[in-house]
Design a protein around this motif. Structure first.
Motif, short mmCIF file in Angstrom:
data_model
loop_
_atom_site.label_atom_id
_atom_site.label_comp_id
_atom_site.label_asym_id
_atom_site.label_seq_id
_atom_site.Cartn_x
_atom_site.Cartn_y
_atom_site.Cartn_z
N UNK A 272 -22.12 2.99 -25.48
CA UNK A 272 -22.11 2.69 -24.05
C UNK A 272 -23.33 1.86 -23.66
N UNK A 273 -23.22 1.15 -22.55
CA UNK A 273 -24.33 0.36 -22.06
C UNK A 273 -25.38 1.22 -21.38
N UNK A 274 -25.03 2.46 -21.05
CA UNK A 274 -25.98 3.40 -20.48
C UNK A 274 -26.21 4.54 -21.45
N UNK A 275 -27.36 5.18 -21.33
CA UNK A 275 -27.73 6.20 -22.31
C UNK A 275 -28.38 7.38 -21.60
N UNK A 276 -28.11 8.59 -22.09
CA UNK A 276 -28.72 9.81 -21.55
C UNK A 276 -30.07 10.05 -22.22
N UNK A 277 -31.08 10.28 -21.40
CA UNK A 277 -32.44 10.47 -21.93
C UNK A 277 -33.10 11.67 -21.25
N UNK A 278 -34.14 12.18 -21.88
CA UNK A 278 -35.02 13.19 -21.29
C UNK A 278 -36.36 12.51 -21.01
N UNK A 279 -36.96 12.84 -19.87
CA UNK A 279 -38.20 12.20 -19.45
C UNK A 279 -39.34 13.21 -19.42
N UNK A 280 -40.53 12.77 -19.85
CA UNK A 280 -41.75 13.56 -19.79
C UNK A 280 -42.87 12.68 -19.28
N UNK A 281 -43.54 13.10 -18.23
CA UNK A 281 -44.75 12.42 -17.79
C UNK A 281 -45.95 13.22 -18.29
N UNK A 283 -50.11 13.61 -18.85
CA UNK A 283 -51.47 13.26 -18.45
C UNK A 283 -52.40 13.64 -19.59
N UNK A 284 -52.93 12.65 -20.28
CA UNK A 284 -53.76 12.87 -21.45
C UNK A 284 -55.23 12.80 -21.08
N UNK A 285 -55.98 13.81 -21.46
CA UNK A 285 -57.42 13.83 -21.23
C UNK A 285 -58.12 13.95 -22.58
N UNK A 286 -58.58 12.86 -23.16
CA UNK A 286 -59.23 12.91 -24.48
C UNK A 286 -60.52 13.71 -24.42
N UNK A 287 -60.89 14.25 -25.56
CA UNK A 287 -62.14 15.00 -25.64
C UNK A 287 -63.35 14.10 -25.72
N UNK A 288 -64.49 14.70 -25.85
CA UNK A 288 -65.73 13.95 -25.89
C UNK A 288 -65.75 13.01 -27.08
N UNK A 289 -66.47 11.87 -27.01
CA UNK A 289 -67.31 11.43 -25.88
C UNK A 289 -66.55 10.62 -24.84
N UNK A 290 -65.21 10.60 -24.92
CA UNK A 290 -64.42 9.80 -23.99
C UNK A 290 -63.86 10.72 -22.92
N UNK A 291 -63.90 10.26 -21.65
CA UNK A 291 -63.43 11.07 -20.55
C UNK A 291 -62.33 10.36 -19.75
N UNK A 292 -61.88 9.21 -20.22
CA UNK A 292 -60.86 8.47 -19.48
C UNK A 292 -59.53 9.22 -19.53
N UNK A 293 -58.80 9.16 -18.42
CA UNK A 293 -57.49 9.82 -18.32
C UNK A 293 -56.40 8.79 -18.54
N UNK A 294 -55.42 9.15 -19.35
CA UNK A 294 -54.33 8.24 -19.70
C UNK A 294 -53.00 8.86 -19.27
N UNK A 295 -52.18 8.08 -18.58
CA UNK A 295 -50.86 8.54 -18.11
C UNK A 295 -49.80 7.89 -18.99
N UNK A 296 -48.92 8.71 -19.56
CA UNK A 296 -47.88 8.21 -20.46
C UNK A 296 -46.54 8.78 -20.03
N UNK A 297 -45.51 7.93 -19.96
CA UNK A 297 -44.15 8.37 -19.67
C UNK A 297 -43.35 8.30 -20.97
N UNK A 298 -43.01 9.46 -21.52
CA UNK A 298 -42.24 9.53 -22.75
C UNK A 298 -40.75 9.63 -22.42
N UNK A 299 -39.94 8.90 -23.18
CA UNK A 299 -38.49 8.92 -23.03
C UNK A 299 -37.88 9.37 -24.35
N UNK A 300 -37.04 10.39 -24.29
CA UNK A 300 -36.37 10.90 -25.49
C UNK A 300 -34.89 10.58 -25.41
N UNK A 301 -34.42 9.77 -26.33
CA UNK A 301 -33.02 9.36 -26.33
C UNK A 301 -32.18 10.41 -27.05
N UNK A 302 -31.21 10.98 -26.34
CA UNK A 302 -30.43 12.08 -26.89
C UNK A 302 -29.52 11.65 -28.04
#
Length: 614
Positions: A272-281, A283-302
């Motif tokens: 099909x031209x459309x697909x069923x997926x699961x979504x996860x947003x 929020x990644x917070x790396x440990x020291x010495x890095x403190x930057x926050x990273x936002x990732x949207x994961x898509x899981x194709x069923x």
């Protein structure tokens, strides 16, 4: 040799074999060679089948598979299915791969019921939309060779007035269900597994219901449902077909069902031209010495069981940092933040939009149909239950207009953690000093009641709630699985322990869970040294399998994940994101570092050399 006609006459006459065909076979027997063409294939194949010459049968089958094309398919199909079961199976798979073209041929209406059942059940069926498949089935039923009129032997004459009244009735039921969300009626009309009884000896009019129940009928469009399927005379004359039409109408009108419960009839096929997926947003917070926050949207194709990362524009990352809930509706994904922020993502056109801040949208929220329910606690200990139309968020973003107060709850020292619903009743999970309590609130009559709870981890706020049928399921981090539903005798809500999905010394870091195609998908993060999670068996009446999906963490020290949600997106979106990821990885590989006599030379994607002191 036994005194029959051939014994008396001294010869055997093969009536169904012509001279050229038998000459070709005789040459093969003596010389080991045979000449096969598209013109003589069927005659040689049928003669070899009658004479049981296995060598020629194998060669005929190989040649048939090499020359089969959409334009000559039906020239061979109806005779091949009488010769070879293996070739018949191959031809059905070929038809599934070319269904959009072959369904338009007149010969399609000569298929047998078993062949149609195989095609409908095939994951590889290539069809632009489920409407096209159902349209083909309706035409097949109308072209019944056993009747004399196109309306069907079981159909009753109807006029335009009756058809218009039927359409208005379906639309009225759709609006009524959208407002009330009566799940009991939905179950009574066939959302449970349909009964596929054997109708091989019936006419096509009776077989139609069995065929329609095997399609992905929840993918039907509203326009086709109202203008074609519900008005077809064969559909209207069969009780099972009418019940199916009403079931589709109710499911389509209740969009909140699509994000938490995806039955098999709502799953797109592989092609099909459309697909069923699961979504996860995430929020990644790396440990020291890095403190930057990273936002990732994961898509899981069923369909392919693959994870894909969707790139988020940098200017939206801060907006999504405090997201607590995602919702999919009308081909768009909405992200609700803890401070009332609302962000929308339209995957088809790769478009992001910020709707601003609305304090009444603070956690927790419950979305049912076109309504968003909120539970805001006041200083006097009372909690105000409000609702607003989903469309109002688009028309008047950030203004807080058009909120309707539904009722008041006396929560005292309790804090609302989750809101979900069972039919017309809101179910609110609260945290108190004694643990987790559950409060039910009737959104129509404004009455509330406290439900006795036996949750094993009383002090643990991290649990998952899922809606399915007329029940809410609770999944705890230790694997305990509960069902909250009405008691058949008293009519009151009760919380019943269903099963233990896993047993470990340490609780599993469950990120989200969802029902799809009669299976339970549990997304989790695996800690270092944690043993593998065994896949448990089925749970009768709930799911037939548990799928444990490990979220890619990339050795992140701290991580916050929004609960998983289901969505349907165009397959082209995934290909687009895959190309973005490949291009990003290629650019990263082009940046190389060389160390030479105390200097470091960096080559960036623009191939510009820069030197700096090492």
């Amino acid at each position: 040799m036994c005194g029959l006609k051939e014994d008396r006459e001294g010869k055997v006459t093969l009536e169904s074999v012509d001279v050229d065909t038998f000459s070709n076979i005789l040459t093969c027997i003596y010389c080991g060679e045979i000449s096969l063409t598209e013109e003589n294939l069927l005659s040689v194949w049928e003669a070899a089948h009658m004479l049981q010459i296995n060598f020629i049968l194998r060669k005929s089958e190989e040649f048939f598979r090499s020359i089969l094309r959409p334009d000559n398919f039906f020239e061979f199909f109806f005779r091949v299915r009488l010769i070879s079961e293996g070739s018949h199976q191959f031809a059905l798979d070929f038809m599934a791969d070319n269904f959009d073209y072959l369904r338009q041929k007149e010969s399609f209406n000569s298929l047998e019921i078993d062949e149609l059942n195989y095609l409908i059940s095939s994951e590889r069926l290539e069809v632009a939309h489920e409407d096209d498949l159902i349209e083909s089935l309706l035409k097949w039923a109308e072209n019944d060779p056993g009747k004399s009129n196109s309306a069907g032997t079981l159909c009753h004459p109807t006029d335009q007035l009756e058809e218009r009244l039927l359409v208005e009735n379906i639309q009225a039921k759709s609006e009524q269900t959208n407002a009330t969300g009566n799940m009991n009626e939905l179950n009574e009309l066939g959302l449970q597994q349909p009964d596929h009884s054997d109708t091989a000896g019936s006419t096509r009019a009776l077989q139609l219901a069995s065929l329609l129940e095997r399609t992905r009928y929840f993918l039907t469009s509203k326009c086709f449902l109202v203008e074609r399927l519900s008005c077809d005379p064969l559909v209207r004359s069969d009780a099972r077909c009418v019940a199916l039409v009403e079931t589709i109408t109710r499911y389509i009108s209740q969009s909140y069902l699509h994000t938490e419960w995806c039955p098999y009839a709502a799953m797109h096929r592989e092609k099909n031209k459309e697909v069923n997926v699961l979504l996860h947003l995430v929020v990644l917070t790396p440990g020291r010495p890095f403190y930057s926050i990273k936002i990732v949207l994961f898509v899981y194709r069923l369909n392919t069981n693959q994870w894909l990362k969707v790139e988020i524009p940098s200017n939206f990352c801060s907006k999504l940092e405090k997201t607590f809930q995602m919702h999919y509706q009308d081909d768009k994904i909405y992200f609700f933040g803890t401070e009332g922020n609302l962000v929308m993502y339209w995957p088809e056109v790769d478009y992001w939009e910020d709707f601003g801040q609305d304090k009444t949208l603070e956690s927790p929220l419950c979305i049912r149909g076109d309504w968003i329910y909120s539970c805001c606690k006041r200083q006097d200990g009372k909690a105000v239950v409000k609702r607003v139309k989903f469309r109002s968020l688009h028309l008047f973003p950030g203004t807080g207009l058009y909120w309707q107060q539904v009722g008041l709850l006396d929560l005292d020292e309790q804090t609302a953690l989750r809101i979900t619903s069972i039919d017309n009743t809101l179910v609110i999970f609260c945290r108190s000093q004694d643990g987790i309590s559950i409060v039910s609130f009737d959104s129509i009559h404004g009455t509330s009641n406290t439900i006795p709870t036996k949750l094993s981890l009383q002090q643990n706020d991290h649990f998952i709630t899922l809606r399915k049928d007329s029940a809410v399921f609770v999944l705890e981090q230790n694997g305990y699985f509960w069902r909250l539903s009405r008691c058949s005798r008293s009519g009151d809500f009760e919380l019943v322990h269903e099963s233990i999905l896993w047993q470990q010394e340490n609780s599993l870091r469950v990120c989200g869970a969802l029902f799809a195609r009669d299976e339970l998908f549990v997304c989790f993060l695996k800690n270092e040294g944690q043993p593998d999670i065994p896949v448990s068996g089925s749970l009768a009446g709930v799911f037939k399998k548990v799928n444990f999906l490990e979220i890619p963490s990339d050795h992140i020290s701290e991580i916050a994940i929004v609960n998983v949600t289901h969505a349907v997106i165009p397959d082209a979106v995934l290909h687009r994101e895959e190309k973005k990821n490949v291009a990003k990885e290629t650019a990263a590989h082009k940046s190389e570092i060389f160390v030479d006599q105390g200097y470091t030379v960096s080559l960036d994607p623009g191939y510009q050399r820069r030197r700096r002191r090492y």
